[in-house]
Design a protein around this motif. Structure first.
Motif, PDB file in Angstrom:
ATOM      1  N   LYS A   1       0.824  -1.203   0.000  1.00  0.00           N
ATOM      2  CA  LYS A   1       0.000   0.000   0.000  1.00  0.00           C
ATOM      3  C   LYS A   1       0.861   1.256   0.000  1.00  0.00           C
ATOM      4  N   VAL A   2       0.425   2.230  -0.782  1.00  0.00           N
ATOM      5  CA  VAL A   2       1.101   3.524  -0.799  1.00  0.00           C
ATOM      6  C   VAL A   2       0.723   4.254   0.492  1.00  0.00           C
ATOM      7  N   GLY A   3       1.723   4.798   1.141  1.00  0.00           N
ATOM      8  CA  GLY A   3       1.504   5.428   2.437  1.00  0.00           C
ATOM      9  C   GLY A   3       1.787   4.475   3.589  1.00  0.00           C
ATOM     10  N   ALA A   4       2.104   3.227   3.270  1.00  0.00           N
ATOM     11  CA  ALA A   4       2.493   2.234   4.283  1.00  0.00           C
ATOM     12  C   ALA A   4       3.814   1.598   3.830  1.00  0.00           C
ATOM     13  N   GLU A   5       3.733   0.514   3.048  1.00  0.00           N
ATOM     14  CA  GLU A   5       4.952  -0.173   2.602  1.00  0.00           C
ATOM     15  C   GLU A   5       5.652   0.534   1.450  1.00  0.00           C
ATOM     16  N   VAL A   6       4.937   1.368   0.708  1.00  0.00           N
ATOM     17  CA  VAL A   6       5.468   2.049  -0.471  1.00  0.00           C
ATOM     18  C   VAL A   6       5.316   3.557  -0.275  1.00  0.00           C
ATOM     19  N   THR A   7       6.386   4.305  -0.546  1.00  0.00           N
ATOM     20  CA  THR A   7       6.296   5.763  -0.409  1.00  0.00           C
ATOM     21  C   THR A   7       5.588   6.369  -1.616  1.00  0.00           C
ATOM     22  N   ALA A   8       5.111   7.576  -1.453  1.00  0.00           N
ATOM     23  CA  ALA A   8       4.460   8.278  -2.556  1.00  0.00           C
ATOM     24  C   ALA A   8       5.435   8.476  -3.714  1.00  0.00           C
ATOM     25  N   GLU A   9       6.694   8.769  -3.432  1.00  0.00           N
ATOM     26  CA  GLU A   9       7.686   8.970  -4.493  1.00  0.00           C
ATOM     27  C   GLU A   9       7.967   7.664  -5.231  1.00  0.00           C
ATOM     28  N   GLU A  10       8.056   6.551  -4.500  1.00  0.00           N
ATOM     29  CA  GLU A  10       8.231   5.251  -5.160  1.00  0.00           C
ATOM     30  C   GLU A  10       7.022   4.942  -6.039  1.00  0.00           C
ATOM     31  N   ALA A  11       5.838   5.233  -5.535  1.00  0.00           N
ATOM     32  CA  ALA A  11       4.614   4.964  -6.294  1.00  0.00           C
ATOM     33  C   ALA A  11       4.545   5.833  -7.541  1.00  0.00           C
ATOM     34  N   LYS A  12       5.021   7.065  -7.457  1.00  0.00           N
ATOM     35  CA  LYS A  12       5.054   7.948  -8.630  1.00  0.00           C
ATOM     36  C   LYS A  12       5.940   7.336  -9.715  1.00  0.00           C
ATOM     37  N   ASP A  13       7.088   6.789  -9.322  1.00  0.00           N
ATOM     38  CA  ASP A  13       7.963   6.104 -10.279  1.00  0.00           C
ATOM     39  C   ASP A  13       7.264   4.883 -10.873  1.00  0.00           C
ATOM     40  N   LEU A  14       6.495   4.157 -10.057  1.00  0.00           N
ATOM     41  CA  LEU A  14       5.756   2.990 -10.547  1.00  0.00           C
ATOM     42  C   LEU A  14       4.672   3.406 -11.543  1.00  0.00           C
ATOM     43  N   ALA A  15       4.029   4.543 -11.295  1.00  0.00           N
ATOM     44  CA  ALA A  15       3.006   5.044 -12.221  1.00  0.00           C
ATOM     45  C   ALA A  15       3.631   5.367 -13.575  1.00  0.00           C
ATOM     46  N   ARG A  16       4.861   5.840 -13.559  1.00  0.00           N
ATOM     47  CA  ARG A  16       5.594   6.111 -14.807  1.00  0.00           C
ATOM     48  C   ARG A  16       5.804   4.805 -15.580  1.00  0.00           C
ATOM     49  N   ILE A  17       6.157   3.737 -14.867  1.00  0.00           N
ATOM     50  CA  ILE A  17       6.323   2.425 -15.503  1.00  0.00           C
ATOM     51  C   ILE A  17       4.991   1.949 -16.077  1.00  0.00           C
ATOM     52  N   CYS A  18       3.905   2.158 -15.334  1.00  0.00           N
ATOM     53  CA  CYS A  18       2.577   1.796 -15.837  1.00  0.00           C
ATOM     54  C   CYS A  18       2.282   2.507 -17.153  1.00  0.00           C
ATOM     55  N   ALA A  19       2.625   3.793 -17.227  1.00  0.00           N
ATOM     56  CA  ALA A  19       2.377   4.561 -18.454  1.00  0.00           C
ATOM     57  C   ALA A  19       3.211   4.020 -19.608  1.00  0.00           C
ATOM     58  N   LEU A  20       4.447   3.644 -19.346  1.00  0.00           N
ATOM     59  CA  LEU A  20       5.281   3.038 -20.391  1.00  0.00           C
ATOM     60  C   LEU A  20       4.649   1.743 -20.879  1.00  0.00           C
ATOM     61  N   ASN A  21       4.163   0.920 -19.946  1.00  0.00           N
ATOM     62  CA  ASN A  21       3.506  -0.329 -20.318  1.00  0.00           C
ATOM     63  C   ASN A  21       2.233  -0.055 -21.113  1.00  0.00           C
ATOM     64  N   ALA A  22       1.522   1.009 -20.757  1.00  0.00           N
ATOM     65  CA  ALA A  22       0.316   1.375 -21.507  1.00  0.00           C
ATOM     66  C   ALA A  22       0.673   1.803 -22.928  1.00  0.00           C
ATOM     67  N   LEU A  23       1.759   2.552 -23.085  1.00  0.00           N
ATOM     68  CA  LEU A  23       2.192   2.937 -24.429  1.00  0.00           C
ATOM     69  C   LEU A  23       2.565   1.707 -25.260  1.00  0.00           C
ATOM     70  N   ALA A  24       3.193   0.727 -24.622  1.00  0.00           N
ATOM     71  CA  ALA A  24       3.513  -0.518 -25.329  1.00  0.00           C
ATOM     72  C   ALA A  24       2.240  -1.213 -25.789  1.00  0.00           C
ATOM     73  N   ALA A  25       1.208  -1.208 -24.945  1.00  0.00           N
ATOM     74  CA  ALA A  25      -0.071  -1.817 -25.318  1.00  0.00           C
ATOM     75  C   ALA A  25      -0.708  -1.062 -26.482  1.00  0.00           C
ATOM     76  N   VAL A  26      -0.643   0.276 -26.465  1.00  0.00           N
ATOM     77  CA  VAL A  26      -1.169   1.074 -27.575  1.00  0.00           C
ATOM     78  C   VAL A  26      -0.428   0.728 -28.859  1.00  0.00           C
ATOM     79  N   LYS A  27       0.888   0.663 -28.795  1.00  0.00           N
ATOM     80  CA  LYS A  27       1.675   0.358 -29.994  1.00  0.00           C
ATOM     81  C   LYS A  27       1.311  -1.009 -30.554  1.00  0.00           C
ATOM     82  N   SER A  28       0.959  -1.953 -29.674  1.00  0.00           N
ATOM     83  CA  SER A  28       0.649  -3.309 -30.140  1.00  0.00           C
ATOM     84  C   SER A  28      -0.565  -3.346 -31.066  1.00  0.00           C
ATOM     85  N   VAL A  29      -1.463  -2.372 -30.944  1.00  0.00           N
ATOM     86  CA  VAL A  29      -2.618  -2.322 -31.848  1.00  0.00           C
ATOM     87  C   VAL A  29      -2.508  -1.200 -32.884  1.00  0.00           C
ATOM     88  N   ALA A  30      -1.829  -0.111 -32.562  1.00  0.00           N
ATOM     89  CA  ALA A  30      -1.728   1.024 -33.477  1.00  0.00           C
ATOM     90  C   ALA A  30      -0.558   0.869 -34.456  1.00  0.00           C
TER      91      ALA A  30
END
Length: 156
Positions: A54-83
């Motif tokens: 959980k963010v705010g417990a085991e994961v810091t907000a800054e770590e979670a922000k970095d993870l959200a960036r990875i999620c966005a990269l993965n989302a772009l990969a998914a977009v490229k797979s169809v576009a």
């Protein structure tokens, strides 16, 4: 095929990953007309979550922000797979982010800035979007963050 968007990611020291395989009965992305909708993307790196909890417990907000960036990269990969090419993105229409949050954590928008900022840098004005940032009790695999995006494509 790679173009200007992937070149911009490379300038940032980032490489578009392969598409993360689905965890259940769904597709990573689907196209309907000129729109591509991604499934929720976890911050998977080489088939694993770098952090869990959980963010705010085991994961810091800054770590979670970095993870959200990875999620966005993965989302772009998914977009490229169809576009076929990220340069076909006319604009990112909407980003929806889920943050597995400790009961007193209220910084979901800051966490999701990791995804929003990456899209903005990679796509410029085409990366400006509407967004929802939602705190939830738990996410698949105990992931701290999950992000989905909707994009509009130019004609092929």
């Amino acid at each position: 095929m790679s173009g200007a968007v992937e070149a911009k990611l490379a300038e940032l020291g980032l490489t578009l990953p392969g598409v993360v395989p689905p965890l259940a009965a769904y597709q990573p992305a689907v196209q309907s007309g000129v729109y591509v909708f991604t499934a929720g993307q976890l911050p998977m790196v080489d088939g694993k979550l770098p952090l869990t909890g959980k963010v705010g417990a085991e994961v810091t907000a800054e770590e979670a922000k970095d993870l959200a960036r990875i999620c966005a990269l993965n989302a772009l990969a998914a977009v490229k797979s169809v576009a076929g090419d990220l340069d076909r993105i006319a604009r990112v229409v909407k980003v929806v982010g889920f943050v597995a949050s400790a009961s007193d954590f209220t910084g979901q928008p800051g966490v999701l800035n990791g995804a929003s900022e990456l899209l903005g840098v990679a796509l410029g004005d085409r990366g400006v979007h509407a967004r929802s940032a939602v705190g939830v009790a738990v996410l698949p695999l105990d992931a701290p963050v999950e992000v989905e995006i909707q994009v509009e494509l130019t004609e092929a």
